[in-house]
Design a protein around this motif. Structure first.
Motif, mmCIF file in Angstrom:
data_model
loop_
_atom_site.group_PDB
_atom_site.id
_atom_site.type_symbol
_atom_site.label_atom_id
_atom_site.label_comp_id
_atom_site.label_asym_id
_atom_site.label_seq_id
_atom_site.Cartn_x
_atom_site.Cartn_y
_atom_site.Cartn_z
ATOM 1 N N SER A 41 -1.078 7.055 -0.423
ATOM 2 C CA SER A 41 -2.431 6.497 -0.366
ATOM 3 C C SER A 41 -1.921 5.146 0.627
ATOM 4 O O SER A 41 -2.650 4.189 -0.001
ATOM 5 N N LEU A 101 0.734 -1.260 -0.051
ATOM 6 C CA LEU A 101 0.010 0.029 -0.115
ATOM 7 C C LEU A 101 0.750 1.173 0.143
ATOM 8 O O LEU A 101 0.470 2.062 -0.645
ATOM 9 N N ARG A 128 -4.794 0.796 -11.449
ATOM 10 C CA ARG A 128 -3.802 0.818 -10.625
ATOM 11 C C ARG A 128 -2.996 -0.291 -9.968
ATOM 12 O O ARG A 128 -3.894 -1.374 -9.701
ATOM 13 N N LEU A 129 -1.796 -0.321 -9.915
ATOM 14 C CA LEU A 129 -1.131 -1.567 -9.664
ATOM 15 C C LEU A 129 -0.555 -1.630 -8.068
ATOM 16 O O LEU A 129 0.057 -0.764 -7.794
ATOM 17 N N VAL A 130 -1.094 -2.710 -7.523
ATOM 18 C CA VAL A 130 -0.451 -2.639 -6.085
ATOM 19 C C VAL A 130 0.009 -4.058 -6.151
ATOM 20 O O VAL A 130 -0.430 -4.860 -6.345
ATOM 21 N N LYS A 131 1.457 -3.681 -5.601
ATOM 22 C CA LYS A 131 2.154 -5.016 -5.839
ATOM 23 C C LYS A 131 2.652 -5.730 -4.306
ATOM 24 O O LYS A 131 3.352 -5.000 -3.537
ATOM 25 N N VAL A 133 -1.072 10.254 -14.324
ATOM 26 C CA VAL A 133 -0.603 8.832 -14.745
ATOM 27 C C VAL A 133 0.764 9.003 -14.795
ATOM 28 O O VAL A 133 1.791 8.016 -14.307
ATOM 29 N N ALA A 184 6.544 4.917 -8.904
ATOM 30 C CA ALA A 184 6.315 3.390 -8.740
ATOM 31 C C ALA A 184 6.897 2.897 -7.625
ATOM 32 O O ALA A 184 6.330 2.005 -6.638
ATOM 33 N N GLU A 238 2.308 9.118 -11.432
ATOM 34 C CA GLU A 238 2.342 7.724 -10.900
ATOM 35 C C GLU A 238 3.274 6.666 -11.457
ATOM 36 O O GLU A 238 3.962 6.017 -10.699
ATOM 37 N N GLU A 239 3.519 6.910 -12.827
ATOM 38 C CA GLU A 239 4.610 6.133 -13.359
ATOM 39 C C GLU A 239 6.121 6.301 -12.783
ATOM 40 O O GLU A 239 6.853 5.495 -12.454
ATOM 41 N N GLU A 287 3.719 1.515 -1.535
ATOM 42 C CA GLU A 287 4.254 1.792 -2.764
ATOM 43 C C GLU A 287 3.286 2.094 -3.783
ATOM 44 O O GLU A 287 3.549 2.423 -4.815
ATOM 45 N N ALA A 288 2.112 1.752 -3.597
ATOM 46 C CA ALA A 288 0.808 1.968 -4.482
ATOM 47 C C ALA A 288 0.812 3.382 -4.918
ATOM 48 O O ALA A 288 0.987 4.341 -4.234
ATOM 49 N N PRO A 289 0.538 3.707 -6.209
ATOM 50 C CA PRO A 289 0.019 5.162 -6.625
ATOM 51 C C PRO A 289 -1.276 5.440 -5.873
ATOM 52 O O PRO A 289 -2.222 4.664 -5.693
ATOM 53 N N PRO A 290 -1.510 6.748 -5.936
ATOM 54 C CA PRO A 290 -2.966 6.833 -5.086
ATOM 55 C C PRO A 290 -4.004 6.514 -6.200
ATOM 56 O O PRO A 290 -3.907 6.590 -7.239
ATOM 57 N N PRO A 291 -4.845 6.385 -5.425
ATOM 58 C CA PRO A 291 -6.273 5.944 -6.274
ATOM 59 C C PRO A 291 -6.719 6.673 -7.150
ATOM 60 O O PRO A 291 -7.254 6.107 -8.189
ATOM 61 N N ARG A 292 -6.821 8.035 -7.100
ATOM 62 C CA ARG A 292 -7.339 8.973 -8.064
ATOM 63 C C ARG A 292 -6.049 9.897 -8.513
ATOM 64 O O ARG A 292 -5.543 10.382 -7.550
ATOM 65 N N ASP A 293 -6.413 10.372 -9.621
ATOM 66 C CA ASP A 293 -5.432 11.337 -10.153
ATOM 67 C C ASP A 293 -5.745 12.693 -9.615
ATOM 68 O O ASP A 293 -6.904 12.816 -9.415
ATOM 69 N N TYR A 317 -6.805 -0.930 -0.113
ATOM 70 C CA TYR A 317 -6.602 -0.007 -1.185
ATOM 71 C C TYR A 317 -7.635 1.059 -1.435
ATOM 72 O O TYR A 317 -7.678 2.313 -1.586
ATOM 73 N N TRP A 329 -14.992 0.408 -7.824
ATOM 74 C CA TRP A 329 -13.684 0.077 -8.141
ATOM 75 C C TRP A 329 -13.895 -1.458 -8.370
ATOM 76 O O TRP A 329 -14.566 -2.139 -7.819
#
Lengths: 135, 229
Positions: free
Chosen positions: A130, A102, B60-63, A117, A124, A120-121, A104-110, B80, B10
């Motif tokens: 988030s 969680l 959205r990628l969660v790893k 995007v 990573a 977020e790239e 490391e994850a990008p935020p759920p919404r821009d 998430y 989602w």
């Protein structure tokens, strides 16, 4: 005679290593059990007939049989406690790994204004805001 | 692209080594849904890169740093999407290509009838395509046992396609890391008194999903997981 010395040394060594482990109140019971085990082990080594005597008291026959039965019970209780501990460890790993995922994850919404995007790239691998949620 | 109707929704997709079909699954999902959370359970076959390629289309990628199991992946996805204050609904969707996006849409819309959870069922209404006799028997058995243990009356207890309200997602808190989470979800439905309904869905049993799907032997693992907690 040599085997007796070796066995006693082994029992004492194992007992000493185990008794020094740290834990909670449950540890006290295990330590008492260990001391009892060590005493019985030493007595059995010095006085092998004692085991046979004890076995006959409970209608088992030979002392070696009593030893085997005890060993089986001890082994299964070990397997059981090991299983519980493994499950607990697995839960900890899951909680930890989920946290990492969680964070490391990008935020759920821009964020409004776009460019999310691309941002977020880039992010990573780095921390983002988030990491909320439960667990 | 994504319909504005589903801006509060989602899709949570747990993924473990599905590179062969993941692109198509995400293609179909992103055509309808704008917010998709792919939880990669430490895949080793390039699934991760495929999911990353869909970032511009709302994926959205969660790893997971290590492999934890499908139940854990679902729960990570729930955690998430709960971080998104605008999330009101969630659809869980398997990544092996066995679900239909149309079904997902129907399940999601059905929530509006006041249900907390709408469960997909392959035994309700139409027959599932090409379901082997042995597999059908095992599934029936699983359904009977699960209904008995969680005290619910359902026609299909092990279907990966579900729609949930935010309230239901918050109540899940799954602790079964492996495959026993399907039962755990039902257990939560009962204990949290979540209103629920079943909706007929179709399962695409391709050679691929049959090979990947849960083997008969694995149902024994599931059973033991549930009995010995």
């Amino acid at each position: 005679m040599l085997i007796k010395i070796l066995l006693i040394a082994a029992v004492l060594a194992v007992g000493a290593t185990l008794i020094r482990g740290h834990g909670a109140r449950r540890q006290a019971l295990r330590r008492l059990g260990l001391i009892l085990f060590a005493v019985l082990a030493v007595v059995s080594i010095l006085e092998p007939d004692w085991l046979t005597w004890a076995a006959q008291k409970i209608n088992v026959g030979r002392g070696a049989d009593l030893l085997l039965y005890t060993l089986i019970v001890v082994f299964f209780s070990y397997v059981a406690t090991r299983h519980v501990r493994d499950a607990r460890t697995q839960d900890k790993i899951t909680a930890l790994a989920r946290r990492v995922a969680l964070i490391e994850a990008p935020p759920p919404r821009d964020p409004p204004g776009g460019g999310g995007v691309a941002a977020e790239e880039r992010s990573a691998g780095e921390r983002s805001a988030s990491s909320g949620g439960d667990s | 692209m994504a319909a504005p109707e589903f801006d509060d929704l989602w899709v949570v997709v747990p993924v473990y080594n599905e590179a062969a079909v993941l692109r198509q699954v995400l293609d179909e999902l992103t055509a309808v849904f704008g917010h998709i959370c792919v939880v990669d359970d430490a895949s080793t076959d390039g699934s991760r890169a495929i999911a990353r390629g869909f970032a511009a289309r709302g994926v959205r990628l969660v790893k997971h740093p290590v492999n934890l199991g499908q139940g854990a992946a679902l729960q990570t996805g729930f955690a998430y999407v709960l971080a998104d204050p605008l999330m009101a609904r969630v659809v869980t969707f398997d990544s092996d290509g066995q679900h239909m996006v149309d079904d997902a849409v129907r399940l999601a819309r059905r929530l509006a009838d006041g249900f907390d959870v709408v469960l997909g069922s392959r035994f309700l209404g139409r027959r599932a395509v090409a379901l082997g006799r042995a597999k059908r028997a095992v599934l029936r058995l699983a359904v009977a046992y699960t209904n008995f243990s969680v005290r619910l009356k359902l026609t299909d207890t092990h279907n990966g396609l579900r729609a949930m309200s935010r309230r239901a997602v918050a109540a899940m808190n799954l602790t079964q890391e492996g495959m026993a989470h399907a039962t755990e979800i039902l257990e939560r439905i009962r204990s949290a008194h979540l209103s629920h309904a079943e909706e007929a869905v179709e399962i695409k049993y391709s050679e691929y999903s049959k090979a990947k799907g849960q083997s008969l032997l694995n149902s024994i693992n599931v059973l033991v997981d549930l009995l010995v907690k």
